[in-house]
Design a protein around this motif. Structure first.
Motif: not given
Length: 448
Positions: A110-111, A402-406, A416-424, A443-448
């Motif tokens: 995201p910007a 996704y909540v990440s500590c690393n 690896q999650m190429t089917e998803y875009t990072i919204e925030q 992340m939101s799934r990209v619509k087919d």
């Protein structure tokens, strides 16, 4: 350049987690725990593929904005690395290194990526694992954190400022008690000795304390006098649970072969966003209670139109029960059986009826899961999702939080999650004075 050559280097850049980068004679030096604008001195420790090591680095010239650390152990102690920097400076460096890691993974980010954090710099941890050891060979018993750049030497952190006064009093009483008894600490090299760790957990909002002494079984030990002394300490909050953990494993980690409740109840009770949570000796719970509320608020803000949600790596069920406020049904999955039991008990006490908890390995549970899922929330350990990522992609929820500590493993999983875009994507600083930071990704799934 010969090994042992004296060097004086100025840190020019930073890499994750907190490695200062400096150059000399076409070599890149990676120096743990130093920051851009600082000058360090040491000796040349050799190099491999143009990456060099500075042996025993010491700070000789501070940054212009440097502060006087509040903790008497800062410097030699490896627990904190950035107490001497203002919080704003610490957070700007954390923001910088995480973004650089994610950009290296060639992610479409995201910007705007913000970092959030509370103003409390000290006394914030609700859990600390102290090590028994010594600073020098045949020196007196110590209890605390490992000494920076000195292997397994243990600094006696009587005045540690990551924890509050109650936790310091328990620490100081314990080291004084076992010094008087002359009980040896466990040495990793010889695999001999008794005392291993002291773990203190503090429910900051619940105002309850738990103490866990970790030892081997190589020598019988009567802990009744130690327990009675603990109960007489002038603590601000109430000591309600004292455990003895037996651990004969080789690994230098806190793990249990057997648990013995010495006094009080089995859990301590913490409150987050008005809900009650039971914390067991080994269950995961965010180590900064106040900042955890901020973190979970950011997660809740990202939820819309959820029928069924999965909360993977659910621990004591904190996120599971909180997101149940905005979902019709939530299933929490957690490996540690005692954490699942505590989560189920707290859900009943909180009258949260739309949650269910499953004990098992996340990758195995999601591998067999069928049905439509609107949202998956993951808060994995530092190793990341590993094999679970493929199963999550197969389930194909509309959204993932996704909540990440690393951030290193986060970058690997996101790539690896190429089917998803990072919204925030945003950072939450739960751990002032350390290199650690939480990342929350929607992340939101990209619509087919």
């Amino acid at each position: 350049m010969k090994k042992g050559t004296p060097l004086r280097l100025t840190i020019e850049d930073l890499s994750f987690p907190a490695q200062g980068l400096a150059r000399c004679d076409d070599r890149l030096f990676q120096i743990d725990g130093f920051f851009p604008g600082e000058t360090v001195a040491g000796s040349f420790g050799g190099s491999k593929k143009r990456r060099a090591r500075l042996y025993r680095p010491v700070l000789v010239e501070a940054r212009a904005d440097a502060l006087k650390p509040a903790c008497e152990h800062f410097g030699p102690c490896g627990g904190c690395i950035s107490q001497h920097l203002p919080l704003a400076t610490q957070r700007s460096f954390k923001h910088r290194v995480v973004l650089e890691l994610l950009k290296q993974a060639d992610l479409d980010l995201p910007a705007e990526i913000l970092l959030y954090g509370l103003s409390q710099k000290y006394d914030y941890r609700n859990k600390m694992e102290f090590n028994f050891g010594n600073v020098e060979l045949d020196g007196p018993l110590t209890l605390g954190m490992y000494q920076k750049n000195h292997g397994f030497n243990v600094i006696n952190t009587t005045g540690c400022r990551l924890v509050d006064q109650d936790m310091r009093r328990i620490h100081n009483y314990t080291i004084d008690y076992f010094r008087r008894l002359g009980i040896p600490f466990y040495r990793w090299s010889s695999r001999e000795g008794v005392l291993r760790h002291l773990v203190i957990r503090h429910a900051k909002f619940g105002r309850e304390l738990m103490v866990i002494l970790v030892t081997t079984t190589q020598q019988p030990i009567d802990l009744s006098e130690w327990v009675e002394g603990l109960k007489k300490l002038p603590l601000r909050d109430k000591l309600v649970s004292v455990w003895h953990m037996e651990n004969d494993s080789i690994a230098n980690i806190v793990q249990s072969d057997r648990m013995n409740l010495l006094d009080g109840k089995e859990t301590i009770t913490e409150f987050i966003h008005g809900l009650r949570f039971e914390i067991t000796p080994q269950s995961f719970f965010q180590t900064n209670s106040a900042s955890a509320e901020l973190l979970y608020s950011r997660v809740l803000d990202k939820m819309v139109d959820v029928d069924l949600a999965l909360d993977l790596y659910s621990g004591t069920g904190t996120i599971t029960q909180l997101i149940a406020k905005k979902a019709k049904r939530v299933i929490g999955v957690e490996l540690v059986e005692e954490a699942v039991q505590a989560a189920s008990a707290s859900a009943r006490k909180n009258q949260v009826g739309n949650v269910k908890f499953i004990a098992g390995d996340v990758k195995d549970i999601v591998a067999d899961f069928t049905g439509k899922v609107d949202l998956i929330v993951v808060d994995p350990p530092r190793a990341g999702l590993i094999k679970a990522v493929d199963h999550i992609r197969r389930i194909a929820p509309a959204r993932i939080i996704y909540v990440s500590c690393n951030p290193k493993t986060l970058a690997i999983d996101l790539a690896q999650m190429t089917e998803y875009t990072i919204e925030q994507l945003e950072l939450i600083d739960l751990f002032p004075n350390t290199p650690h930071v939480e990342t929350v990704v929607l992340m939101s799934r990209v619509k087919d």
